[in-house]
Design an enzyme around this catalytic site. Structure first.
Site, PDB file in Angstrom:
ATOM      1  N   HIS A 142       0.178   7.720   4.056  1.00  0.00           N
ATOM      2  CA  HIS A 142       0.878   7.422   5.006  1.00  0.00           C
ATOM      3  C   HIS A 142       2.551   7.827   4.618  1.00  0.00           C
ATOM      4  O   HIS A 142       3.325   6.965   5.734  1.00  0.00           O
ATOM      5  CB  HIS A 142       1.042   5.706   4.725  1.00  0.00           C
ATOM      6  CG  HIS A 142      -0.215   4.885   4.799  1.00  0.00           C
ATOM      7  ND1 HIS A 142      -1.150   5.291   5.920  1.00  0.00           N
ATOM      8  CD2 HIS A 142      -1.111   4.523   3.783  1.00  0.00           C
ATOM      9  CE1 HIS A 142      -2.556   4.667   5.541  1.00  0.00           C
ATOM     10  NE2 HIS A 142      -2.351   4.166   4.376  1.00  0.00           N
ATOM     11  N   ASP A 174       0.731  -1.251   0.016  1.00  0.00           N
ATOM     12  CA  ASP A 174      -0.156  -0.099   0.096  1.00  0.00           C
ATOM     13  C   ASP A 174       0.764   1.368   0.018  1.00  0.00           C
ATOM     14  O   ASP A 174       1.242   1.856   1.092  1.00  0.00           O
ATOM     15  CB  ASP A 174      -0.757   0.032   1.211  1.00  0.00           C
ATOM     16  CG  ASP A 174      -2.116   1.037   1.195  1.00  0.00           C
ATOM     17  OD1 ASP A 174      -1.839   2.147   0.310  1.00  0.00           O
ATOM     18  OD2 ASP A 174      -2.935   1.370   1.974  1.00  0.00           O
TER      19      ASP A 174
END
Length: 284
Positions: free
Chosen positions: A190, A185
């Site tokens: 993030h 991911d």
């Protein structure tokens, strides 16, 4: 293009080949903290090929190939609600799995509340042996009102009313999300501070599935004493994001083979995972 009930339910993939190496397995384990105690012989099999290797059960979450991105759901208003896992046997530390993956349920909460979409995957070995069934539950807040049946999900697992039997501290690294994103991911929320701020967060947040793996690893270490083969299920409900570098406290209730748990960030007085359940085989 707006999604429809029919377009979502039509997302069904059969016999997807998912090949992975021992390097992938070790990277996953390292990215969720299994190398933090490198002298612990119980944990070396997860991160070192010099021992008979093992796979952390939560790695199913990246092997399941949930087709979320191709669903057409509005990613800007999407929340990861739940993650569930049922293990039939240990996940091989390397090899190829055959995965059937698709949408198993769509619940329409209406235009204001969105959709609940359940992605389910079933994995087996190339010899036809069932390995796991995994589910990802997504709340698509921007896609409600498509005419699907209202429906409900199963009631969440109830946490015992007594105080926890034990509490496990889980330290996260400042670079935890940067490491975990190498699994699969690469959402910039993030890693990119500017992107995270535009999304409403002060800084990049940890992947929900990284939190999932950190908790699974803690239970394998502290409850299963390193024997991941004892775990037959591992289910969580996500309640709030974790920031890299924070310390989590995992409250655990043991009732025979059933483990209940809740995870919180004491510094912020925030529950981040709730209604957790893990079922175990008896110890050998």
């Amino acid at each position: 293009m707006a999604v429809s009930f029919e377009s979502l339910m039509a997302i069904q993939h059969r016999n997807v080949e998912v090949a992975y190496s021992d390097k992938d397995t070790m990277l996953y384990a390292l990215s969720v903290g299994m190398g933090a105690q490198p002298l612990d012989e119980r944990l070396l099999p997860f991160v070192f090929e010099g021992r008979p290797m093992r796979t952390l059960p939560s790695m199913a979450s990246i092997l399941m190939r949930a087709p979320v991105l191709e669903s057409g759901l509005d990613l800007r208003h999407m929340l990861h609600g739940e993650q569930k896992l049922s293990l039939i046997r240990e996940i091989p530390p390397q090899g190829t799995l055959l995965v059937d993956a698709g949408v198993s349920q769509v619940i329409d909460k209406g235009p204001e509340k969105g959709l609940v979409v359940v992605f389910e995957s079933r994995a087996r070995t190339t010899d036809g042996l069932a390995v796991f069934t995994a589910s990802t539950v997504i709340l698509a807040r921007g896609d409600g009102g498509i005419g699907a049946a209202p429906g409900t999900l199963p009631a969440p697992h109830g946490i015992p009313q007594r105080g926890p039997d034990r509490t496990i501290r889980i330290e996260t690294r400042d670079d935890q999300a940067l490491l975990y994103r190498l699994n699969e991911d690469r959402n910039p929320i993030h890693a990119d501070p500017q992107f995270a701020q535009k999304a409403g967060f002060g800084r990049p947040i940890l992947h929900g599935l990284c939190t999932y793996g950190l908790i699974c690893g803690a239970l394998v270490r502290e409850v299963c004493e390193g024997d991941s083969s004892r775990m037959t299920s591992f289910d969580v409900r996500f309640a709030a994001p974790v920031y890299p570098g924070e310390t989590m406290e995992l409250d655990v209730w043991s009732d025979g083979p059933q483990i209940s748990f809740r995870c919180r960030i004491p510094q912020r007085d925030k529950t981040v995972v709730d209604n957790g359940r893990c079922d175990l085989k008896p110890s050998q």
